[in-house]
Design an enzyme around this catalytic site. Structure first.
Site, mmCIF file in Angstrom:
data_model
loop_
_atom_site.group_PDB
_atom_site.id
_atom_site.type_symbol
_atom_site.label_atom_id
_atom_site.label_comp_id
_atom_site.label_asym_id
_atom_site.label_seq_id
_atom_site.Cartn_x
_atom_site.Cartn_y
_atom_site.Cartn_z
ATOM 1 N N HIS A 1 -9.464 1.049 5.425
ATOM 2 C CA HIS A 1 -8.129 1.231 6.013
ATOM 3 C C HIS A 1 -8.237 2.122 7.250
ATOM 4 O O HIS A 1 -9.069 3.034 7.290
ATOM 5 C CB HIS A 1 -7.180 1.846 4.978
ATOM 6 C CG HIS A 1 -5.758 1.796 5.440
ATOM 7 N ND1 HIS A 1 -5.240 2.738 6.301
ATOM 8 C CD2 HIS A 1 -4.777 0.901 5.218
ATOM 9 C CE1 HIS A 1 -3.981 2.413 6.579
ATOM 10 N NE2 HIS A 1 -3.679 1.307 5.932
ATOM 11 N N GLU B 1 -5.062 -5.009 10.641
ATOM 12 C CA GLU B 1 -4.039 -3.992 10.845
ATOM 13 C C GLU B 1 -4.294 -3.288 12.177
ATOM 14 O O GLU B 1 -5.073 -2.333 12.233
ATOM 15 C CB GLU B 1 -4.081 -2.961 9.715
ATOM 16 C CG GLU B 1 -3.841 -3.550 8.344
ATOM 17 C CD GLU B 1 -3.279 -2.508 7.376
ATOM 18 O OE1 GLU B 1 -2.228 -2.772 6.801
ATOM 19 O OE2 GLU B 1 -3.880 -1.433 7.216
ATOM 20 N N GLY C 1 2.778 2.197 10.908
ATOM 21 C CA GLY C 1 3.697 3.315 10.756
ATOM 22 C C GLY C 1 4.432 3.670 12.039
ATOM 23 O O GLY C 1 5.054 4.726 12.138
ATOM 24 N N GLU D 1 -6.571 4.527 8.238
ATOM 25 C CA GLU D 1 -6.443 5.965 7.980
ATOM 26 C C GLU D 1 -7.762 6.530 7.443
ATOM 27 O O GLU D 1 -8.117 7.676 7.719
ATOM 28 C CB GLU D 1 -5.266 6.212 7.021
ATOM 29 C CG GLU D 1 -3.941 6.013 7.754
ATOM 30 C CD GLU D 1 -2.838 5.378 6.934
ATOM 31 O OE1 GLU D 1 -2.871 5.441 5.699
ATOM 32 O OE2 GLU D 1 -1.922 4.782 7.558
ATOM 33 N N SER E 1 3.733 -2.287 10.303
ATOM 34 C CA SER E 1 5.189 -2.365 10.480
ATOM 35 C C SER E 1 5.777 -3.718 10.077
ATOM 36 O O SER E 1 6.684 -4.222 10.731
ATOM 37 C CB SER E 1 5.588 -1.991 11.912
ATOM 38 O OG SER E 1 5.179 -0.661 12.200
ATOM 39 N N ASN F 1 0.871 -1.174 0.000
ATOM 40 C CA ASN F 1 0.000 0.000 0.000
ATOM 41 C C ASN F 1 0.909 1.225 0.000
ATOM 42 O O ASN F 1 1.535 1.531 1.015
ATOM 43 C CB ASN F 1 -0.891 -0.047 1.255
ATOM 44 C CG ASN F 1 -1.720 1.214 1.415
ATOM 45 O OD1 ASN F 1 -1.730 2.087 0.535
ATOM 46 N ND2 ASN F 1 -2.416 1.326 2.539
ATOM 47 N N LYS G 1 0.159 4.272 -0.202
ATOM 48 C CA LYS G 1 -0.455 5.442 0.458
ATOM 49 C C LYS G 1 -0.239 6.703 -0.398
ATOM 50 O O LYS G 1 -0.266 6.619 -1.614
ATOM 51 C CB LYS G 1 0.089 5.577 1.887
ATOM 52 C CG LYS G 1 -0.133 4.283 2.682
ATOM 53 C CD LYS G 1 0.064 4.426 4.161
ATOM 54 C CE LYS G 1 -0.191 3.075 4.828
ATOM 55 N NZ LYS G 1 -0.040 3.121 6.282
HETATM 56 P P1 13P Z 1 3.187 0.298 7.756
HETATM 57 O O1 13P Z 1 3.698 -0.967 7.114
HETATM 58 O O2 13P Z 1 3.900 1.532 7.294
HETATM 59 O O3 13P Z 1 3.092 0.173 9.234
HETATM 60 O O4 13P Z 1 1.672 0.484 7.225
HETATM 61 C C1 13P Z 1 0.800 -0.578 7.278
HETATM 62 C C2 13P Z 1 -0.417 -0.224 6.520
HETATM 63 O O5 13P Z 1 -1.193 0.639 6.925
HETATM 64 C C3 13P Z 1 -0.657 -0.906 5.248
HETATM 65 O O6 13P Z 1 -1.945 -0.642 4.775
#
Ligand code: 13P
Length: 250
Positions: free
Chosen positions: A95, A167, A173, A97, A213, A10, A12
């Site tokens: 997601h 997740e 992150g 976010e 992560s 992803n 982003k």
């Molecule tokens: P990270 O791998 O940066 O923690 O993000 C995970 C994520 O949100 C994938 O959709």
């Protein structure tokens, strides 16, 4: 166990078209003999460019979101029809976010899931608890509720178009990964929720990715767990040096 591993990147809100194209080209060449299933989800602006690179390869093209309506007066939104036109095969929905920063609720996510499936997309439905929910002992309750609500109105047949991504929000992150044991426990629990809704066979078949992560250093240990069928990778998916070792884990 019969489930294939599915490793997704992803991207982003990162990368210009040129940067996204360069990464996609490198991945096509370095993952061409990879044994697992792969996907990259660039920003909307790079979908066409990346789509041209991954077309006909073992890497699927994913979008990170879609609108809940097919078309109309929805300034700033992107429709499933437009995504289909670009060759998108999979849409990531729910997601964290989107849920927590952009305040998407289960009802809106459910509407999007239904619309995406109706148009033949695969959906990666993301679920996961906040840190305070985990600390209050509510991780399972939250994941159960997000799963049930996200799949509301989805038939057993349509379920084959669904991938779940667990997740935990506190792991996204942050560099903090869930331990393989903690992640596997939630995955096993979610599989039970699916079994209650759709039966044991469906629960055995559904792919549940872990996200939060994921790095080359922890990917194999996570994937070794019985109920972890792949990864949804954020930060580490932005560079071949970190994504390729995850994608080629064995
Ligand atoms: P990270 O791998 O940066 O923690 O993000 C995970 C994520 O949100 C994938 O959709």
């Amino acid at each position: 166990m019969g489930r294939n591993y599915y490793i997704a990147g992803n991207w982003k809100m990162h990368k210009t078209r040129a940067e996204a194209t360069e990464l996609a080209k490198a991945l096509v060449s370095q993952l061409k003999d990879g044994k697992h299933q792969y996907l990259v989800a660039p920003s909307f602006t790079s979908l066409e460019a990346v789509g041209a690179v991954v077309k006909g390869t073992n890497i699927r093209l994913g979008a990170q979101n879609c609108a809940a309506e097919e078309q109309g007066a929805h300034t700033g939104e992107v429709s499933v029809l437009q995504l289909k036109d670009l060759g998108v095969q999979t849409i990531i929905l729910g997601h964290s976010e989107r849920r927590h920063v952009y305040k998407e609720d289960d009802q809106l996510i459910s509407k999007k899931v239904k619309l995406a499936l109706k148009h033949g997309f695969e959906v990666i439905l993301c679920i996961g608890e906040l840190l305070e929910e985990r600390e209050a002992g509510r991780a399972e309750e939250v994941c159960e509720s997000q799963t049930i609500k996200g799949l509301e109105g989805i038939s057993a047949q349509e379920l084959s178009g669904i991938v779940i991504a667990y997740e935990p929000v506190w792991a996204i992150g942050t560099g903090k990964t869930a331990t393989p044991e903690d992640a596997d426990a939630i995955h096993a629990f979610v599989r039970k929720v699916i079994a209650k809704l759709y039966g044991k066979d469906a629960a055995e078949k559904i792919i549940i990715q872990y996200g939060g992560s994921v790095k080359p250093e922890n990917a194999a240990q996570l994937m070794a767990k019985e109920n972890i069928d792949g990864a949804l990778v954020g930060g580490a998916s932005l560079k071949t040096e970190t994504f390729v070792p995850i994608a080629l884990f064995s």
